[in-house]
Scaffold this motif. Structure first.
Motif, PDB file in Angstrom:
ATOM      1  N   GLU A  55       0.872  -1.171  -0.088  1.00  0.00           N
ATOM      2  CA  GLU A  55      -0.210   0.062  -0.018  1.00  0.00           C
ATOM      3  C   GLU A  55       0.839   1.048  -0.023  1.00  0.00           C
ATOM      4  N   VAL A  56       1.895   1.193   0.837  1.00  0.00           N
ATOM      5  CA  VAL A  56       2.760   2.526   0.831  1.00  0.00           C
ATOM      6  C   VAL A  56       3.591   2.683  -0.236  1.00  0.00           C
ATOM      7  N   SER A  57       3.982   1.464  -0.912  1.00  0.00           N
ATOM      8  CA  SER A  57       4.598   1.534  -2.621  1.00  0.00           C
ATOM      9  C   SER A  57       3.769   2.260  -3.575  1.00  0.00           C
ATOM     10  N   GLN A  58       2.439   2.110  -3.355  1.00  0.00           N
ATOM     11  CA  GLN A  58       1.404   2.420  -4.547  1.00  0.00           C
ATOM     12  C   GLN A  58       1.257   3.989  -3.905  1.00  0.00           C
ATOM     13  N   TYR A  59       1.323   4.298  -2.866  1.00  0.00           N
ATOM     14  CA  TYR A  59       1.112   5.939  -2.440  1.00  0.00           C
ATOM     15  C   TYR A  59       2.325   6.578  -2.872  1.00  0.00           C
ATOM     16  N   ALA A  60       3.557   5.799  -2.860  1.00  0.00           N
ATOM     17  CA  ALA A  60       4.736   6.412  -3.082  1.00  0.00           C
ATOM     18  C   ALA A  60       4.758   6.724  -4.724  1.00  0.00           C
ATOM     19  N   ARG A  61       4.181   5.685  -5.486  1.00  0.00           N
ATOM     20  CA  ARG A  61       4.288   5.844  -6.871  1.00  0.00           C
ATOM     21  C   ARG A  61       3.305   6.852  -7.270  1.00  0.00           C
ATOM     22  N   ASN A  62       2.097   7.226  -6.385  1.00  0.00           N
ATOM     23  CA  ASN A  62       1.219   8.247  -6.729  1.00  0.00           C
ATOM     24  C   ASN A  62       1.956   9.596  -6.588  1.00  0.00           C
ATOM     25  N   VAL A  63       2.659   9.649  -5.469  1.00  0.00           N
ATOM     26  CA  VAL A  63       3.166  10.874  -5.095  1.00  0.00           C
ATOM     27  C   VAL A  63       4.219  11.438  -6.252  1.00  0.00           C
ATOM     28  N   GLU A  64       5.032  10.176  -6.601  1.00  0.00           N
ATOM     29  CA  GLU A  64       6.138  10.697  -7.640  1.00  0.00           C
ATOM     30  C   GLU A  64       5.485  11.130  -9.033  1.00  0.00           C
ATOM     31  N   PHE A  65       4.386  10.402  -9.332  1.00  0.00           N
ATOM     32  CA  PHE A  65       3.582  10.772 -10.633  1.00  0.00           C
ATOM     33  C   PHE A  65       2.973  12.163 -10.308  1.00  0.00           C
ATOM     34  N   GLY A  66       2.343  12.492  -9.283  1.00  0.00           N
ATOM     35  CA  GLY A  66       1.875  13.941  -8.917  1.00  0.00           C
ATOM     36  C   GLY A  66       2.999  14.795  -9.148  1.00  0.00           C
ATOM     37  N   ARG A  67       4.079  14.515  -8.661  1.00  0.00           N
ATOM     38  CA  ARG A  67       5.459  15.409  -8.467  1.00  0.00           C
ATOM     39  C   ARG A  67       5.934  15.796  -9.742  1.00  0.00           C
ATOM     40  N   SER A  68       5.786  14.785 -10.677  1.00  0.00           N
ATOM     41  CA  SER A  68       6.255  14.562 -11.962  1.00  0.00           C
ATOM     42  C   SER A  68       5.440  15.783 -12.819  1.00  0.00           C
ATOM     43  N   ARG A  69       4.134  15.529 -12.613  1.00  0.00           N
ATOM     44  CA  ARG A  69       3.228  16.262 -13.331  1.00  0.00           C
ATOM     45  C   ARG A  69       3.073  17.719 -12.730  1.00  0.00           C
ATOM     46  N   LEU A  70       3.422  17.975 -11.426  1.00  0.00           N
ATOM     47  CA  LEU A  70       3.355  19.448 -10.987  1.00  0.00           C
ATOM     48  C   LEU A  70       4.823  20.133 -11.692  1.00  0.00           C
ATOM     49  N   GLU A  71       5.822  19.255 -11.750  1.00  0.00           N
ATOM     50  CA  GLU A  71       7.095  20.077 -12.200  1.00  0.00           C
ATOM     51  C   GLU A  71       6.758  20.246 -13.629  1.00  0.00           C
ATOM     52  N   PHE A  72       5.751  19.247 -14.477  1.00  0.00           N
ATOM     53  CA  PHE A  72       5.715  19.699 -15.750  1.00  0.00           C
ATOM     54  C   PHE A  72       4.793  20.876 -16.069  1.00  0.00           C
ATOM     55  N   THR A  73       3.626  21.062 -15.027  1.00  0.00           N
ATOM     56  CA  THR A  73       2.887  22.150 -15.080  1.00  0.00           C
ATOM     57  C   THR A  73       3.694  23.312 -14.946  1.00  0.00           C
ATOM     58  N   ASP A  74       4.394  23.500 -13.945  1.00  0.00           N
ATOM     59  CA  ASP A  74       5.378  24.441 -13.488  1.00  0.00           C
ATOM     60  C   ASP A  74       6.208  25.019 -14.915  1.00  0.00           C
ATOM     61  N   THR A  75       6.353  24.059 -15.517  1.00  0.00           N
ATOM     62  CA  THR A  75       7.307  24.428 -16.737  1.00  0.00           C
ATOM     63  C   THR A  75       6.474  25.022 -17.677  1.00  0.00           C
ATOM     64  N   ALA A  76       5.443  24.467 -17.910  1.00  0.00           N
ATOM     65  CA  ALA A  76       4.189  24.843 -18.969  1.00  0.00           C
ATOM     66  C   ALA A  76       4.144  26.286 -18.536  1.00  0.00           C
ATOM     67  N   LEU A  77       3.736  26.543 -17.170  1.00  0.00           N
ATOM     68  CA  LEU A  77       3.183  27.866 -16.548  1.00  0.00           C
ATOM     69  C   LEU A  77       4.527  29.106 -16.791  1.00  0.00           C
ATOM     70  N   ALA A  78       5.686  28.321 -16.486  1.00  0.00           N
ATOM     71  CA  ALA A  78       6.711  29.457 -16.840  1.00  0.00           C
ATOM     72  C   ALA A  78       6.880  29.861 -18.312  1.00  0.00           C
ATOM     73  N   SER A  79       6.682  28.982 -19.106  1.00  0.00           N
ATOM     74  CA  SER A  79       6.474  29.336 -20.608  1.00  0.00           C
ATOM     75  C   SER A  79       5.526  30.364 -21.157  1.00  0.00           C
ATOM     76  N   LEU A  80       4.401  30.080 -20.369  1.00  0.00           N
ATOM     77  CA  LEU A  80       3.242  30.848 -20.650  1.00  0.00           C
ATOM     78  C   LEU A  80       3.546  32.386 -20.041  1.00  0.00           C
ATOM     79  N   GLN A  81       4.234  32.159 -18.744  1.00  0.00           N
ATOM     80  CA  GLN A  81       4.374  33.476 -18.089  1.00  0.00           C
ATOM     81  C   GLN A  81       5.650  34.574 -19.029  1.00  0.00           C
TER      82      GLN A  81
END
Length: 292
Positions: free
Chosen positions: A58-84
């Motif tokens: 269960e903890v391993s699955q949550y850890a994978r979710n966190v890693e996925f979420g973090r990667s998505r947020l970093e990608f979002t930040d890059t996109a926002l930086a480009s827009l800005q």
């Protein structure tokens, strides 16, 4: 009851087999380092091991979710930086058009190009799903019609991933918050382009204000995403700590006490040797009785 030679021999063989089995079990514990080889060895600890293994998964699955979420947020930040960056360029061009003696219409061409680029960046996709479409990741959220009007086709839903039994992590910002009602950067840019083509400096200045507001909105969005990345980092550290704790508990439960197990092995080995010695004497006596 008279004990016959065959009965004595059967007892002897059972004793040898039993001692050999215990000695082999002790040997397996030493070689594998595991104190529990089958559920019957210690049912209570086996139950704890099963529970801990389930927790670990269960903890391993949550850890994978966190890693996925973090990667998505970093990608979002890059996109926002480009827009800005592009909105900042529009702002610079508007100020240049106001302060320059050059025909302001010449600046509108680049602004038109930037408007199309902003549409492209606002339709950025992460792992095949559009990040600014809300929960609708299948359709490009910002679409331009034949007249050049850009419309938001996504929704205002916030996408989250499960990071614990009672905790979640937001992984994106819907486009409705970026360029929604009252902050439609595309309409603002269209109005700015019209003002640039008219050449009226006061009109350009008036149309610049919404562009500045859009830039400030993107800046706030980047701050929110940065905060979410920090949350993801904290959750990742927590998952790592939980995983290590579960692993340690499992090792403590599963590992054999090598000193004790070696002592058991040597004890069974000595017992086997003694049993075999007794068996050898029984065989000799039986043979002598037969010869008589």
């Amino acid at each position: 009851m008279r004990v016959t030679e065959s009965m004595a021999m059967r007892d002897f063989l059972r004793s040898v087999a039993g001692t050999q089995e215990k000695m082999l079990e002790a040997q397996n514990k030493v070689s594998t380092g595991r104190g529990i080889l089958r559920p019957s060895d210690n049912p209570r600890e086996v139950s704890d091991i099963i529970r801990l293994n389930a927790d670990k998964i269960e903890v391993s699955q949550y850890a994978r979710n966190v890693e996925f979420g973090r990667s998505r947020l970093e990608f979002t930040d890059t996109a926002l930086a480009s827009l800005q960056g592009m909105v900042e360029r529009v702002r610079f061009l508007a100020l240049s058009a106001i302060g320059s003696s050059i025909d302001s219409d010449s600046f509108s061409v680049e602004v038109e190009g930037l408007r199309d680029q902003i549409v492209g960046s606002a339709n950025a996709a992460f792992q095949g799903r559009f990040i600014f479409g809300g929960s609708d990741g299948e359709t490009p959220p910002f679409q331009k019609d034949a007249a050049g009007v850009v419309t938001y086709k996504g929704n205002s839903d916030v996408v989250k991933v499960q990071t614990g039994r009672a905790s979640t992590l937001q992984t994106q910002i819907p486009g409705s918050e970026l360029f929604g009602t009252g902050n439609d950067v595309f309409k603002s840019m269209t109005d700015l382009i019209a003002a640039m083509k008219s050449g009226v400096k006061s009109d350009i200045d008036a149309k610049l204000k919404p562009i500045v507001s859009a830039w400030e909105g993107l800046s706030l969005s980047r701050s929110r995403v940065g905060s979410l990345i920090n949350v993801a980092d904290s959750a990742s550290q927590e998952m790592t700590a939980l995983s290590l704790a579960r692993e340690k508990n499992l090792v403590d439960l599963e590992s054999a006490d090598l000193t004790e197990t070696l002592s058991e092995f040597q004890s069974y080995q000595s017992a086997l040797q003694s049993t075999l010695a007794v068996g050898a004497r029984i065989s000799q006596l039986s043979l002598l009785d037969y010869l008589r």
